[in-house]
Design a protein around this motif. Structure first.
Motif, PDB file in Angstrom:
ATOM      1  N   TRP A  85       0.820  -1.204   0.000  1.00  0.00           N
ATOM      2  CA  TRP A  85       0.000   0.000   0.000  1.00  0.00           C
ATOM      3  C   TRP A  85       0.858   1.260   0.000  1.00  0.00           C
ATOM      4  O   TRP A  85       0.479   2.263  -0.593  1.00  0.00           O
ATOM      5  CB  TRP A  85      -0.980   0.001   1.173  1.00  0.00           C
ATOM      6  N   ALA A  86       2.017   1.218   0.633  1.00  0.00           N
ATOM      7  CA  ALA A  86       2.877   2.402   0.676  1.00  0.00           C
ATOM      8  C   ALA A  86       3.454   2.707  -0.701  1.00  0.00           C
ATOM      9  O   ALA A  86       3.438   3.858  -1.165  1.00  0.00           O
ATOM     10  CB  ALA A  86       4.004   2.194   1.688  1.00  0.00           C
ATOM     11  N   GLY A  87       3.948   1.684  -1.380  1.00  0.00           N
ATOM     12  CA  GLY A  87       4.464   1.885  -2.727  1.00  0.00           C
ATOM     13  C   GLY A  87       3.370   2.283  -3.698  1.00  0.00           C
ATOM     14  O   GLY A  87       3.582   3.095  -4.602  1.00  0.00           O
ATOM     15  N   SER A  88       2.176   1.726  -3.492  1.00  0.00           N
ATOM     16  CA  SER A  88       1.055   2.076  -4.356  1.00  0.00           C
ATOM     17  C   SER A  88       0.640   3.531  -4.179  1.00  0.00           C
ATOM     18  O   SER A  88       0.235   4.187  -5.136  1.00  0.00           O
ATOM     19  CB  SER A  88      -0.135   1.161  -4.071  1.00  0.00           C
ATOM     20  N   LEU A  89       0.748   4.049  -2.963  1.00  0.00           N
ATOM     21  CA  LEU A  89       0.454   5.473  -2.745  1.00  0.00           C
ATOM     22  C   LEU A  89       1.460   6.357  -3.474  1.00  0.00           C
ATOM     23  O   LEU A  89       1.108   7.412  -3.996  1.00  0.00           O
ATOM     24  CB  LEU A  89       0.439   5.793  -1.252  1.00  0.00           C
ATOM     25  N   VAL A  90       2.714   5.928  -3.527  1.00  0.00           N
ATOM     26  CA  VAL A  90       3.720   6.687  -4.261  1.00  0.00           C
ATOM     27  C   VAL A  90       3.405   6.671  -5.755  1.00  0.00           C
ATOM     28  O   VAL A  90       3.490   7.707  -6.435  1.00  0.00           O
ATOM     29  CB  VAL A  90       5.140   6.136  -3.981  1.00  0.00           C
TER      30      VAL A  90
ATOM     31  N   ALA B  24      -5.021   5.428  -5.365  1.00  0.00           N
ATOM     32  CA  ALA B  24      -4.860   5.959  -4.009  1.00  0.00           C
ATOM     33  C   ALA B  24      -5.970   5.453  -3.095  1.00  0.00           C
ATOM     34  O   ALA B  24      -5.717   5.126  -1.922  1.00  0.00           O
ATOM     35  CB  ALA B  24      -4.848   7.487  -4.044  1.00  0.00           C
ATOM     36  N   GLY B  25      -7.186   5.364  -3.605  1.00  0.00           N
ATOM     37  CA  GLY B  25      -8.290   4.852  -2.798  1.00  0.00           C
ATOM     38  C   GLY B  25      -8.103   3.394  -2.409  1.00  0.00           C
ATOM     39  O   GLY B  25      -8.329   3.019  -1.251  1.00  0.00           O
ATOM     40  N   VAL B  26      -7.690   2.593  -3.359  1.00  0.00           N
ATOM     41  CA  VAL B  26      -7.446   1.172  -3.062  1.00  0.00           C
ATOM     42  C   VAL B  26      -6.288   1.027  -2.077  1.00  0.00           C
ATOM     43  O   VAL B  26      -6.368   0.260  -1.107  1.00  0.00           O
ATOM     44  CB  VAL B  26      -7.174   0.383  -4.359  1.00  0.00           C
ATOM     45  N   ALA B  27      -5.216   1.772  -2.286  1.00  0.00           N
ATOM     46  CA  ALA B  27      -4.063   1.698  -1.385  1.00  0.00           C
ATOM     47  C   ALA B  27      -4.438   2.169   0.015  1.00  0.00           C
ATOM     48  O   ALA B  27      -4.006   1.583   1.016  1.00  0.00           O
ATOM     49  CB  ALA B  27      -2.912   2.523  -1.940  1.00  0.00           C
TER      50      ALA B  27
ATOM     51  N   VAL C 180      -6.477  -0.543   1.766  1.00  0.00           N
ATOM     52  CA  VAL C 180      -5.601  -1.629   2.203  1.00  0.00           C
ATOM     53  C   VAL C 180      -4.768  -1.181   3.405  1.00  0.00           C
ATOM     54  O   VAL C 180      -4.550  -1.949   4.343  1.00  0.00           O
ATOM     55  CB  VAL C 180      -4.702  -2.104   1.040  1.00  0.00           C
ATOM     56  N   ALA C 181      -4.336   0.079   3.413  1.00  0.00           N
ATOM     57  CA  ALA C 181      -3.550   0.595   4.536  1.00  0.00           C
ATOM     58  C   ALA C 181      -4.370   0.601   5.816  1.00  0.00           C
ATOM     59  O   ALA C 181      -3.860   0.252   6.893  1.00  0.00           O
ATOM     60  CB  ALA C 181      -3.056   2.004   4.218  1.00  0.00           C
ATOM     61  N   VAL C 182      -5.634   0.974   5.733  1.00  0.00           N
ATOM     62  CA  VAL C 182      -6.495   0.985   6.916  1.00  0.00           C
ATOM     63  C   VAL C 182      -6.670  -0.431   7.441  1.00  0.00           C
ATOM     64  O   VAL C 182      -6.579  -0.673   8.651  1.00  0.00           O
ATOM     65  CB  VAL C 182      -7.858   1.642   6.586  1.00  0.00           C
TER      66      VAL C 182
ATOM     67  N   LEU D 229      -7.217   7.464 -12.705  1.00  0.00           N
ATOM     68  CA  LEU D 229      -6.371   6.317 -12.344  1.00  0.00           C
ATOM     69  C   LEU D 229      -5.616   6.563 -11.043  1.00  0.00           C
ATOM     70  O   LEU D 229      -5.509   5.673 -10.197  1.00  0.00           O
ATOM     71  CB  LEU D 229      -5.391   6.011 -13.475  1.00  0.00           C
ATOM     72  N   GLY D 230      -5.095   7.778 -10.866  1.00  0.00           N
ATOM     73  CA  GLY D 230      -4.387   8.105  -9.635  1.00  0.00           C
ATOM     74  C   GLY D 230      -5.287   8.061  -8.419  1.00  0.00           C
ATOM     75  O   GLY D 230      -4.917   7.519  -7.372  1.00  0.00           O
ATOM     76  N   CYS D 231      -6.507   8.610  -8.539  1.00  0.00           N
ATOM     77  CA  CYS D 231      -7.450   8.594  -7.419  1.00  0.00           C
ATOM     78  C   CYS D 231      -7.913   7.182  -7.088  1.00  0.00           C
ATOM     79  O   CYS D 231      -8.039   6.822  -5.913  1.00  0.00           O
ATOM     80  CB  CYS D 231      -8.645   9.490  -7.726  1.00  0.00           C
TER      81      CYS D 231
END
Length: 93
Positions: A31-36, A79-82, A85-87, A74-76
């Motif tokens: 999730w961290a890499g996906s946010l980047v 970010a939403g999926v990441a 998953v982070a939560v 695509l970015g949003c």
């Protein structure tokens, strides 16, 4: 190909995506890499919107509006999926 114009925004977005995927490969949570990577896509949308130049911009695929909407959506979504998953990862579910 262009003659040196338009490489800056393209390389910024490419570097952001490479850093995100590299972070995942080095063991950071996905999730961290996906946010980047999501941030890199959103940066691409902003750069496509504000950087002047027509066909010389290497981020240009279609019309400016289409590119901005595509990169932004695509970015949003990523970010939403990441973030979801982070939560789940932080709460231990």
């Amino acid at each position: 190909m262009t003659r040196g114009k338009g490489w800056g925004p393209y390389l910024l977005v490419l570097a952001g995506a490479a850093i995100g995927f590299g972070a995942i490969a080095m063991g950071l949570p996905a999730w961290a890499g996906s946010l980047v990577v999501a941030g890199s896509l959103l940066l691409g949308a902003v750069l496509r919107l504000v950087v002047p130049g027509g066909d010389e911009n290497l981020l240009a695929v279609r019309r400016r509006r289409t590119d901005v909407v595509t990169y932004g959506v695509l970015g949003c979504m990523l970010a939403g999926v990441a973030a979801s998953v982070a939560v789940q990862w932080m709460t231990g579910r």
